[in-house]
Design a protein around this motif. Structure first.
Motif, PDB file in Angstrom:
ATOM      1  N   VAL A  60      11.528 -11.067  35.289  1.00 44.36           N
ATOM      2  CA  VAL A  60      12.768 -10.878  35.033  1.00 44.36           C
ATOM      3  C   VAL A  60      12.871  -9.493  34.162  1.00 44.36           C
ATOM      4  CG1 VAL A  60      14.480 -11.954  33.496  1.00 44.36           C
ATOM      5  CG2 VAL A  60      12.744 -13.515  34.428  1.00 44.36           C
ATOM      6  N   THR A  61      13.721  -8.637  34.457  1.00 43.47           N
ATOM      7  CA  THR A  61      14.311  -7.386  33.846  1.00 43.47           C
ATOM      8  C   THR A  61      15.754  -7.407  33.710  1.00 43.47           C
ATOM      9  OG1 THR A  61      14.495  -6.342  36.037  1.00 43.47           O
ATOM     10  CG2 THR A  61      12.426  -6.353  34.987  1.00 43.47           C
ATOM     11  N   MET A  62      16.229  -6.532  32.737  1.00 42.42           N
ATOM     12  CA  MET A  62      17.563  -6.430  32.763  1.00 42.42           C
ATOM     13  C   MET A  62      18.460  -6.506  34.069  1.00 42.42           C
ATOM     14  SD  MET A  62      17.901  -7.013  29.357  1.00 42.42           S
ATOM     15  CE  MET A  62      19.621  -6.659  29.381  1.00 42.42           C
ATOM     16  N   HIS A  63      19.519  -7.222  34.074  1.00 40.78           N
ATOM     17  CA  HIS A  63      20.268  -7.280  35.248  1.00 40.78           C
ATOM     18  C   HIS A  63      19.727  -7.994  36.525  1.00 40.78           C
ATOM     19  CE1 HIS A  63      22.222  -3.898  33.355  1.00 40.78           C
ATOM     20  NE2 HIS A  63      23.006  -4.567  33.182  1.00 40.78           N
ATOM     21  N   SER A  64      18.553  -8.580  36.066  1.00 35.95           N
ATOM     22  CA  SER A  64      18.121  -9.840  37.049  1.00 35.95           C
ATOM     23  C   SER A  64      18.771 -10.863  37.045  1.00 35.95           C
ATOM     24  CB  SER A  64      16.407  -9.936  36.535  1.00 35.95           C
ATOM     25  OG  SER A  64      15.644  -9.036  36.818  1.00 35.95           O
ATOM     26  N   THR A  65      18.783 -11.452  38.038  1.00 32.54           N
ATOM     27  CA  THR A  65      19.248 -12.833  38.336  1.00 32.54           C
ATOM     28  C   THR A  65      18.178 -13.963  38.429  1.00 32.54           C
ATOM     29  OG1 THR A  65      21.243 -12.080  39.579  1.00 32.54           O
ATOM     30  CG2 THR A  65      20.696 -14.369  39.783  1.00 32.54           C
ATOM     31  N   VAL A  66      18.233 -14.781  37.377  1.00 34.74           N
ATOM     32  CA  VAL A  66      16.961 -15.581  37.353  1.00 34.74           C
ATOM     33  C   VAL A  66      17.449 -17.089  37.334  1.00 34.74           C
ATOM     34  CG1 VAL A  66      15.211 -16.364  35.430  1.00 34.74           C
ATOM     35  CG2 VAL A  66      16.243 -13.980  35.286  1.00 34.74           C
ATOM     36  N   VAL A  67      16.853 -17.889  38.263  1.00 40.28           N
ATOM     37  CA  VAL A  67      16.950 -19.454  38.322  1.00 40.28           C
ATOM     38  C   VAL A  67      15.847 -19.899  37.462  1.00 40.28           C
ATOM     39  CG1 VAL A  67      16.834 -21.132  39.741  1.00 40.28           C
ATOM     40  CG2 VAL A  67      17.702 -19.036  40.619  1.00 40.28           C
ATOM     41  N   PHE A  68      16.164 -20.809  36.485  1.00 34.74           N
ATOM     42  CA  PHE A  68      15.266 -21.495  35.522  1.00 34.74           C
ATOM     43  C   PHE A  68      15.416 -22.939  35.428  1.00 34.74           C
ATOM     44  CE2 PHE A  68      18.267 -19.976  32.508  1.00 34.74           C
ATOM     45  CZ  PHE A  68      18.279 -20.925  31.278  1.00 34.74           C
ATOM     46  N   GLY A  74      15.794 -31.123  32.578  1.00 39.15           N
ATOM     47  CA  GLY A  74      15.657 -31.387  34.001  1.00 39.15           C
ATOM     48  C   GLY A  74      16.876 -30.357  34.598  1.00 39.15           C
ATOM     49  N   ALA A  75      17.670 -29.647  33.793  1.00 40.46           N
ATOM     50  CA  ALA A  75      18.810 -29.048  34.436  1.00 40.46           C
ATOM     51  C   ALA A  75      18.165 -27.642  34.715  1.00 40.46           C
ATOM     52  CB  ALA A  75      19.849 -28.661  32.931  1.00 40.46           C
ATOM     53  N   GLU A  76      18.843 -27.151  35.809  1.00 40.12           N
ATOM     54  CA  GLU A  76      18.477 -25.951  36.305  1.00 40.12           C
ATOM     55  C   GLU A  76      19.597 -24.995  36.268  1.00 40.12           C
ATOM     56  OE1 GLU A  76      16.174 -25.553  40.028  1.00 40.12           O
ATOM     57  OE2 GLU A  76      18.012 -24.554  40.904  1.00 40.12           O
ATOM     58  N   ARG A  77      19.307 -23.660  35.782  1.00 39.36           N
ATOM     59  CA  ARG A  77      20.533 -22.794  35.375  1.00 39.36           C
ATOM     60  C   ARG A  77      20.426 -21.402  36.508  1.00 39.36           C
ATOM     61  NH1 ARG A  77      22.030 -21.637  29.676  1.00 39.36           N
ATOM     62  NH2 ARG A  77      23.426 -20.476  30.524  1.00 39.36           N
ATOM     63  N   THR A  78      21.433 -20.904  36.570  1.00 41.13           N
ATOM     64  CA  THR A  78      21.183 -19.609  37.106  1.00 41.13           C
ATOM     65  C   THR A  78      22.038 -18.441  36.440  1.00 41.13           C
ATOM     66  OG1 THR A  78      20.977 -20.170  39.466  1.00 41.13           O
ATOM     67  CG2 THR A  78      21.530 -18.046  39.328  1.00 41.13           C
ATOM     68  N   VAL A  79      21.307 -17.412  36.027  1.00 36.84           N
ATOM     69  CA  VAL A  79      21.915 -16.642  35.080  1.00 36.84           C
ATOM     70  C   VAL A  79      21.685 -15.147  35.162  1.00 36.84           C
ATOM     71  CG1 VAL A  79      22.105 -18.187  33.152  1.00 36.84           C
ATOM     72  CG2 VAL A  79      19.978 -16.659  33.246  1.00 36.84           C
ATOM     73  N   GLN A  80      22.389 -14.198  35.101  1.00 32.77           N
ATOM     74  CA  GLN A  80      22.026 -12.843  35.062  1.00 32.77           C
ATOM     75  C   GLN A  80      21.802 -12.462  33.670  1.00 32.77           C
ATOM     76  OE1 GLN A  80      24.807  -9.921  36.182  1.00 32.77           O
ATOM     77  NE2 GLN A  80      23.317  -8.593  37.165  1.00 32.77           N
ATOM     78  N   LEU A  81      20.759 -11.889  33.099  1.00 35.95           N
ATOM     79  CA  LEU A  81      20.269 -11.261  32.075  1.00 35.95           C
ATOM     80  C   LEU A  81      21.040  -9.820  31.864  1.00 35.95           C
ATOM     81  CD1 LEU A  81      18.825 -11.997  29.509  1.00 35.95           C
ATOM     82  CD2 LEU A  81      16.837 -10.806  30.516  1.00 35.95           C
TER      83      LEU A  81
END
Length: 137
Positions: A60-68, A74-81
């Motif tokens: 994970v770097t700046m501007h990565s899209t991360v699924v965690f 149990g919630a899954e989220r997708t975000v861009q940092l």
């Protein structure tokens, strides 16, 4: 397979130029956002530095899209940092100057971290997938 240490903090990897920017951000909010500033500075201090060309693509770097996954709910989220000026939670862009943002930076796919949320409760976050932005366009 997830990896974490007994402290709940797996190894952190940062791009050297991003680490400098993040240090300046953390220092700039030390008085107004002491918790986030301290958390981010702690992660920067223990990070292994890489040039942008040598950074593994699953970090994970700046501007990565991360699924965690938040293991507690149990919630899954997708975000861009992103940097604070680019943050827009309604479009999934979270600031590095949030507890979750500071916790995600530098982690690799499969890693888990125990990290405080805004209320100070510890949550275990597990990185499922990291997608790097297309750079240089």
């Amino acid at each position: 397979m997830t990896q974490s240490t007994r402290t709940g903090r797996p190894p952190v990897h940062l791009i050297d130029t991003e680490a400098e920017n993040l240090t300046n951000l953390a220092l700039g909010v030390a008085e107004t956002m002491p918790q986030v500033s301290e958390l981010l500075m702690s992660e920067i201090a223990r990070a292994k530095m890489h040039s942008a060309k040598r950074m593994p693509s699953d970090v994970v770097t700046m501007h990565s899209t991360v699924v965690f996954t938040d293991e507690g709910s149990g919630a899954e989220r997708t975000v861009q940092l992103v940097y604070p000026a680019e943050a827009d939670i309604s479009n999934g862009r979270i600031s590095i100057l949030t507890p979750v943002g500071a916790g995600l930076i530098g982690l690799r796919e499969g890693h888990s971290i125990r990290w405080p949320d805004r209320e100070g409760r510890e949550r275990q976050l597990t990185i499922q997938k990291v997608t790097q932005p297309v750079r240089g366009q």
